[in-house]
Write an enzyme that holds these catalytic residues in place. Structure first.
Site, PDB file in Angstrom:
ATOM      1  N   PRO A  90      30.639  43.062  26.702  1.00 58.35           N
ATOM      2  CA  PRO A  90      30.343  44.564  25.983  1.00 58.35           C
ATOM      3  C   PRO A  90      29.164  44.208  25.301  1.00 58.35           C
ATOM      4  CG  PRO A  90      32.821  43.923  25.842  1.00 58.35           C
ATOM      5  CD  PRO A  90      32.148  42.518  26.319  1.00 58.35           C
ATOM      6  N   GLU A 118      39.462  36.714  24.335  1.00 59.17           N
ATOM      7  CA  GLU A 118      38.738  37.359  23.492  1.00 59.17           C
ATOM      8  C   GLU A 118      37.129  37.278  23.912  1.00 59.17           C
ATOM      9  OE1 GLU A 118      38.661  39.775  20.228  1.00 59.17           O
ATOM     10  OE2 GLU A 118      40.386  38.869  21.593  1.00 59.17           O
ATOM     11  N   ARG A 156      24.365  47.579  48.014  1.00 52.65           N
ATOM     12  CA  ARG A 156      24.092  48.937  48.680  1.00 52.65           C
ATOM     13  C   ARG A 156      22.451  49.145  48.691  1.00 52.65           C
ATOM     14  NH1 ARG A 156      23.191  53.421  45.893  1.00 52.65           N
ATOM     15  NH2 ARG A 156      23.791  54.747  47.507  1.00 52.65           N
ATOM     16  N   ASP A 171      19.255  58.579  45.859  1.00 50.10           N
ATOM     17  CA  ASP A 171      20.324  58.438  45.106  1.00 50.10           C
ATOM     18  C   ASP A 171      20.340  58.993  43.806  1.00 50.10           C
ATOM     19  OD1 ASP A 171      20.923  54.855  45.711  1.00 50.10           O
ATOM     20  OD2 ASP A 171      21.978  56.590  46.244  1.00 50.10           O
TER      21      ASP A 171
HETATM   22  C1  4FV Z   1      32.826  43.999  29.753  1.00 48.67           C
HETATM   23  C2  4FV Z   1      32.092  45.361  29.762  1.00 48.67           C
HETATM   24  C3  4FV Z   1      34.145  43.873  29.190  1.00 48.67           C
HETATM   25  C4  4FV Z   1      35.400  41.687  27.111  1.00 48.67           C
HETATM   26  C5  4FV Z   1      36.525  40.728  26.631  1.00 48.67           C
HETATM   27  C6  4FV Z   1      36.273  40.717  28.935  1.00 48.67           C
HETATM   28  C7  4FV Z   1      35.831  41.922  28.518  1.00 48.67           C
HETATM   29  C8  4FV Z   1      37.044  40.073  27.816  1.00 48.67           C
HETATM   30  N1  4FV Z   1      32.056  43.316  30.732  1.00 48.67           N
HETATM   31  N2  4FV Z   1      31.009  45.192  30.739  1.00 48.67           N
HETATM   32  N3  4FV Z   1      32.596  46.282  29.014  1.00 48.67           N
HETATM   33  N4  4FV Z   1      34.611  42.396  29.464  1.00 48.67           N
HETATM   34  O1  4FV Z   1      34.739  44.524  28.640  1.00 48.67           O
HETATM   35  O2  4FV Z   1      30.999  43.893  31.188  1.00 48.67           O
HETATM   36  O3  4FV Z   1      36.615  38.758  27.894  1.00 48.67           O
END
Ligand code: 4FV
Length: 246
Positions: A90, A118, A156, A171
Site C-alpha cells: 500500500p 503487517e 494481456r 483498451d
Molecule cells: C497491497 C495493496 C496490500 C499490506 C499488508 C499485504 C498488504 C500485507 N499490496 N497493493 N493495496 N498489501 O494491501 O499492493 O502485508
C-alpha cells in the site's frame, strides 16, 4: 516476459496462472512465471519467516534472512540476468495502465515480492526492492492478489497473447479515457434497443459515436482522467458541448 514471484502462499497464485489467457500465454512461451515459497529459504526447523516488530505493536513482520536467501538463490540460478524487483504494498506508487504498458516492454526478469502480515522488514526494501507498487488504497491480507493483478494487466499486452476476439486494440485507459458502451445480439432485448449508429455499418460514424461516448463516460465518471488523456481539438469541442448540455 519472466516473472519470479516470492510468496509465503504459492497456492494463492495457482488458479489464475492456470486458467484462460495467463495459461495460454505460458503455453505459448510468451509468459514465464516461477513461484517460490519464501519459507523454503528459512533455516530453522520451524521454518520461521516472520517475527514480532521491534518497538512493539500488533502484527508480525517478514524477516529479512529468508527473503535475502531467496534472492541470492534466484540470482545465482541466472548469472548475468538483470532483475527488476517490485514489492507489492500500500506504500507503493498506484499501479495504472501506463505502468502496465511500460512493464510489458521490460527485458529484465521481474521479481514480484508479496508481503504478508503487517509488513516486510525495511532492510529488504532498502537493499533489494527497486520499486513499490500498490493496486489501490485498501489493505489486503497479502501481496499475492496484487502480484496477480500486475501479471494479468501486463501479460494481456504482450504481442500474441490475446487472440483477435480479445484484442487490446482500444483498451480502457488505452488513450487515458474510459471505454465506450458495448452491445451485441440481439438488437432489441426486452424493449431495449442497440443504438442505430452501431447497426448502420458506417464505420466513420461508429468511431465518432464511440469517441463521443468514451468522452461522455469519462467526463461523468472520472473527469480527472481528462487532465492526462490524449485529447484532439475535436475531443475538446465535444467536451465543451457535453458540459453545455450537462
Ligand atoms: C497491497 C495493496 C496490500 C499490506 C499488508 C499485504 C498488504 C500485507 N499490496 N497493493 N493495496 N498489501 O494491501 O499492493 O502485508
Amino acid at each position: 516476459m519472466n516473472f519470479d514471484v516470492l510468496t509465503l502462499f504459492p497456492g494463492m497464485l495457482e488458479g489464475p496462472l492456470n486458467e484462460s489467457i495467463l495459461k495460454r500465454g505460458r503455453e505459448k512461451g510468451l509468459l514465464n512465471v516461477t513461484v517460490r515459497n519464501i519459507r523454503d529459504y528459512t533455516e530453522d526447523k520451524h521454518k520461521t519467516a516472520d517475527d514480532s516488530p521491534y518497538g512493539g505493536g500488533a502484527g508480525m513482520v517478514l524477516k529479512p534472512e529468508p527473503i535475502f536467501k531467496a534472492f541470492e538463490t534466484l540470482k545465482a540460478e541466472r548469472p548475468g540476468e538483470e532483475f527488476l524487483t517490485i514489492l507489492l504494498s500500500p506504500q507503493g506508487r498506484l499501479f495504472h495502465q501506463r505502468r502496465a504498458e511500460e512493464l510489458s516492454g521490460e527485458k529484465r526478469r521481474i521479481v514480484l515480492l508479496c508481503g504478508h502480515y503487517e509488513a516486510v522488514d525495511e532492510r529488504v526494501i532498502d537493499s533489494l526492492v527497486d520499486e513499490e507498487l500498490s493496486i489501490g488504497d485498501y489493505v489486503l491480507t497479502g501481496g499475492e492478489l496484487a502480484a496477480l493483478v500486475v501479471i494479468d494487466a501486463v501479460t494481456r499486452l504482450l504481442p500474441g497473447v490475446l487472440g483477435d476476439e480479445e484484442s487490446a486494440y482500444r483498451d480502457s485507459f488505452g488513450d487515458g479515457l474510459l471505454d465506450h458502451p458495448h452491445y451485441t445480439r440481439p438488437a432489441e432485448f426486452r424493449g431495449m434497443q442497440v443504438p442505430d449508429v452501431l447497426l448502420s455499418g458506417n464505420h466513420a460514424e461508429i468511431e465518432k459515436w464511440r469517441r463521443r461516448e468514451a468522452l461522455k463516460a469519462t467526463l461523468e465518471k472520472r473527469p480527472e482522467l481528462l487532465e492526462t488523456a490524449d485529447l484532439a481539438d475535436e475531443d475538446r469541442k465535444i467536451l465543451e458541448e457535453l458540459k453545455r448540455i450537462g
